[in-house]
Design a protein around this motif. Structure first.
Motif, PDB file in Angstrom:
ATOM      1  N   ALA A 186      -8.393  -2.928  -9.189  1.00  0.00           N
ATOM      2  CA  ALA A 186      -9.179  -2.400  -8.074  1.00  0.00           C
ATOM      3  C   ALA A 186      -8.811  -3.046  -6.748  1.00  0.00           C
ATOM      4  O   ALA A 186      -8.901  -2.405  -5.694  1.00  0.00           O
ATOM      5  N   ASP A 187      -8.381  -4.302  -6.772  1.00  0.00           N
ATOM      6  CA  ASP A 187      -8.005  -4.984  -5.527  1.00  0.00           C
ATOM      7  C   ASP A 187      -6.527  -4.787  -5.180  1.00  0.00           C
ATOM      8  O   ASP A 187      -5.988  -5.460  -4.308  1.00  0.00           O
ATOM      9  N   ARG A 188      -5.871  -3.860  -5.910  1.00  0.00           N
ATOM     10  CA  ARG A 188      -4.470  -3.488  -5.701  1.00  0.00           C
ATOM     11  C   ARG A 188      -3.462  -4.531  -6.193  1.00  0.00           C
ATOM     12  O   ARG A 188      -2.265  -4.365  -6.000  1.00  0.00           O
ATOM     13  N   THR A 189      -3.946  -5.597  -6.797  1.00  0.00           N
ATOM     14  CA  THR A 189      -3.003  -6.509  -7.446  1.00  0.00           C
ATOM     15  C   THR A 189      -2.465  -5.822  -8.700  1.00  0.00           C
ATOM     16  O   THR A 189      -3.093  -4.899  -9.242  1.00  0.00           O
ATOM     17  N   GLN A 190      -1.322  -6.292  -9.155  1.00  0.00           N
ATOM     18  CA  GLN A 190      -0.682  -5.649 -10.295  1.00  0.00           C
ATOM     19  C   GLN A 190      -0.176  -6.693 -11.296  1.00  0.00           C
ATOM     20  O   GLN A 190       0.133  -7.827 -10.932  1.00  0.00           O
ATOM     21  N   GLY A 233       0.792  -1.229   0.000  1.00  0.00           N
ATOM     22  CA  GLY A 233       0.000   0.000   0.000  1.00  0.00           C
ATOM     23  C   GLY A 233       0.820   1.272   0.000  1.00  0.00           C
ATOM     24  O   GLY A 233       0.269   2.362   0.183  1.00  0.00           O
ATOM     25  N   VAL A 234       2.129   1.165  -0.221  1.00  0.00           N
ATOM     26  CA  VAL A 234       2.994   2.351  -0.237  1.00  0.00           C
ATOM     27  C   VAL A 234       3.112   2.809  -1.690  1.00  0.00           C
ATOM     28  O   VAL A 234       3.990   2.370  -2.435  1.00  0.00           O
ATOM     29  N   HIS A 235       2.211   3.697  -2.094  1.00  0.00           N
ATOM     30  CA  HIS A 235       2.128   4.106  -3.492  1.00  0.00           C
ATOM     31  C   HIS A 235       2.837   5.424  -3.764  1.00  0.00           C
ATOM     32  O   HIS A 235       3.064   5.762  -4.932  1.00  0.00           O
ATOM     33  N   THR A 236       3.132   6.209  -2.734  1.00  0.00           N
ATOM     34  CA  THR A 236       3.757   7.508  -2.943  1.00  0.00           C
ATOM     35  C   THR A 236       5.062   7.611  -2.168  1.00  0.00           C
ATOM     36  O   THR A 236       5.294   6.872  -1.197  1.00  0.00           O
ATOM     37  N   ILE A 237       5.896   8.549  -2.592  1.00  0.00           N
ATOM     38  CA  ILE A 237       7.163   8.777  -1.904  1.00  0.00           C
ATOM     39  C   ILE A 237       6.916   9.249  -0.476  1.00  0.00           C
ATOM     40  O   ILE A 237       7.647   8.891   0.449  1.00  0.00           O
ATOM     41  N   GLN A 261     -10.759  -8.545 -19.813  1.00  0.00           N
ATOM     42  CA  GLN A 261     -12.168  -8.463 -20.179  1.00  0.00           C
ATOM     43  C   GLN A 261     -12.956  -7.610 -19.188  1.00  0.00           C
ATOM     44  O   GLN A 261     -13.338  -6.499 -19.483  1.00  0.00           O
ATOM     45  N   ARG A 262     -13.140  -8.138 -17.962  1.00  0.00           N
ATOM     46  CA  ARG A 262     -13.969  -7.430 -16.974  1.00  0.00           C
ATOM     47  C   ARG A 262     -13.146  -7.002 -15.764  1.00  0.00           C
ATOM     48  O   ARG A 262     -13.675  -6.847 -14.665  1.00  0.00           O
ATOM     49  N   ALA A 263     -11.867  -6.783 -15.960  1.00  0.00           N
ATOM     50  CA  ALA A 263     -11.013  -6.365 -14.841  1.00  0.00           C
ATOM     51  C   ALA A 263     -11.099  -4.851 -14.671  1.00  0.00           C
ATOM     52  O   ALA A 263     -10.946  -4.097 -15.639  1.00  0.00           O
ATOM     53  N   ARG A 264     -11.352  -4.430 -13.447  1.00  0.00           N
ATOM     54  CA  ARG A 264     -11.414  -2.990 -13.154  1.00  0.00           C
ATOM     55  C   ARG A 264      -9.991  -2.464 -12.930  1.00  0.00           C
ATOM     56  O   ARG A 264      -9.288  -2.940 -12.057  1.00  0.00           O
ATOM     57  N   VAL A 265      -9.627  -1.474 -13.717  1.00  0.00           N
ATOM     58  CA  VAL A 265      -8.276  -0.924 -13.670  1.00  0.00           C
ATOM     59  C   VAL A 265      -8.261   0.347 -12.818  1.00  0.00           C
ATOM     60  O   VAL A 265      -9.083   1.241 -13.022  1.00  0.00           O
ATOM     61  N   ARG A 266      -7.339   0.402 -11.886  1.00  0.00           N
ATOM     62  CA  ARG A 266      -7.197   1.573 -11.008  1.00  0.00           C
ATOM     63  C   ARG A 266      -6.129   2.534 -11.510  1.00  0.00           C
ATOM     64  O   ARG A 266      -6.264   3.747 -11.388  1.00  0.00           O
ATOM     65  N   ALA A 267      -5.042   2.005 -12.070  1.00  0.00           N
ATOM     66  CA  ALA A 267      -3.943   2.861 -12.524  1.00  0.00           C
ATOM     67  C   ALA A 267      -3.102   2.120 -13.545  1.00  0.00           C
ATOM     68  O   ALA A 267      -3.076   0.885 -13.582  1.00  0.00           O
ATOM     69  N   VAL A 268      -2.423   2.890 -14.384  1.00  0.00           N
ATOM     70  CA  VAL A 268      -1.442   2.336 -15.306  1.00  0.00           C
ATOM     71  C   VAL A 268      -0.172   3.169 -15.206  1.00  0.00           C
ATOM     72  O   VAL A 268      -0.219   4.372 -14.937  1.00  0.00           O
ATOM     73  N   ALA A 269       0.964   2.523 -15.413  1.00  0.00           N
ATOM     74  CA  ALA A 269       2.245   3.213 -15.359  1.00  0.00           C
ATOM     75  C   ALA A 269       3.151   2.673 -16.443  1.00  0.00           C
ATOM     76  O   ALA A 269       3.052   1.502 -16.828  1.00  0.00           O
TER      77      ALA A 269
END
Length: 243
Positions: free
Chosen positions: A145-149, A49-53, A181-189
């Motif tokens: 959405a579940d924070r998996t990557q 859960g550490v997404h920012t500096i 297909q039906r995966a909810r995307v939270r972010a891309v990098a």
């Protein structure tokens, strides 16, 4: 006021030397932009859960060392807090460049993800061309959405490049190959890796008139953005709802 040059993966920026100015610059940025952080370390931190500096900077040192290892944890936490003990080498250029787009709401829409990937290619391409560098490879990270990557890496097929077209195409290909297909995307990098001096990168002759027109337009856009500010001009589809 004396100024401090801070290096994050994204760029070299001139920042005020006060702790408040340093924190304001560093802390909101994605943890993957911290100078010296590797892809595996970034994945480990985001898993926790550490997404920012800023989140990394505020963790206890012992916690960071347990997660990343003693020496690496101490070093990266110091850099997250604006402490960099390396000797300044003015001519040194970054070895990678990364950027991220996080959606306001987890999305199922592939067109929004493609728009975000295009905007990343535009940003990173402009950054590389400004530094006169070219990337040999690109790594894409998709956060759900579940924070998996999911992480995918690919060499640029035509050799090192800083052209938006080339970065966009490889990003699109990697995303298409995921077959979501039906995966909810939270972010891309995207992370441009194995950067080299653009002067040493050979460029293949193109007999594609459309590509030559786009490359001429790219040079014109770079000149306008250099004059009026980065992001002033770009592809319409690269101005998405992802921030």
């Amino acid at each position: 006021m004396r100024n401090l040059d801070l290096a994050v993966g994204k760029a070299l920026a001139l920042v005020g030397s006060s702790p408040e100015a340093v924190a304001a610059f560093l802390h909101p940025r994605p943890v993957g932009e911290l100078h010296g952080i590797g892809s595996a370390q970034e994945r480990t931190l985001t898993t926790y859960g550490v997404h920012t500096i800023g989140l990394l900077a505020n963790l206890p040192e012992a916690t960071v060392q347990r997660v990343l290892g003693g020496k690496a944890g101490r070093l990266l936490r110091e850099r997250a807090r604006g402490v960099d003990r390396r000797r300044v080498v003015p001519a040194e250029l970054p070895h990678s460049a990364a950027a991220q787009r996080r959606f306001p709401i987890d999305t199922l829409a592939p067109e929004l993800v493609r728009s975000a990937l295009l905007s990343l290619a535009v940003e990173l391409g402009e950054r590389l061309r400004t530094c006169r560098q070219a990337a040999k490879a690109v790594t894409m990270t998709v956060t759900f959405a579940d924070r998996t990557q999911i992480h995918r890496s690919r060499q640029l097929p035509g050799g090192p490049s800083a052209h938006t077209d080339d970065l966009r195409d490889v990003a699109y290909d990697m995303y298409r190959a995921l077959g979501l297909q039906r995966a909810r995307v939270r972010a891309v990098a995207l992370r441009c890796e194995q950067l080299v001096d653009a002067a040493t990168a050979s460029e293949q002759l193109s007999f594609d008139a459309d590509r030559e027109h786009r490359l001429r337009a790219e040079r014109a856009i770079d000149a306008l953005n250099a004059r009026f500010g980065s992001g002033t001009l770009g592809p319409a589809a690269s101005y998405p709802q992802a921030g």
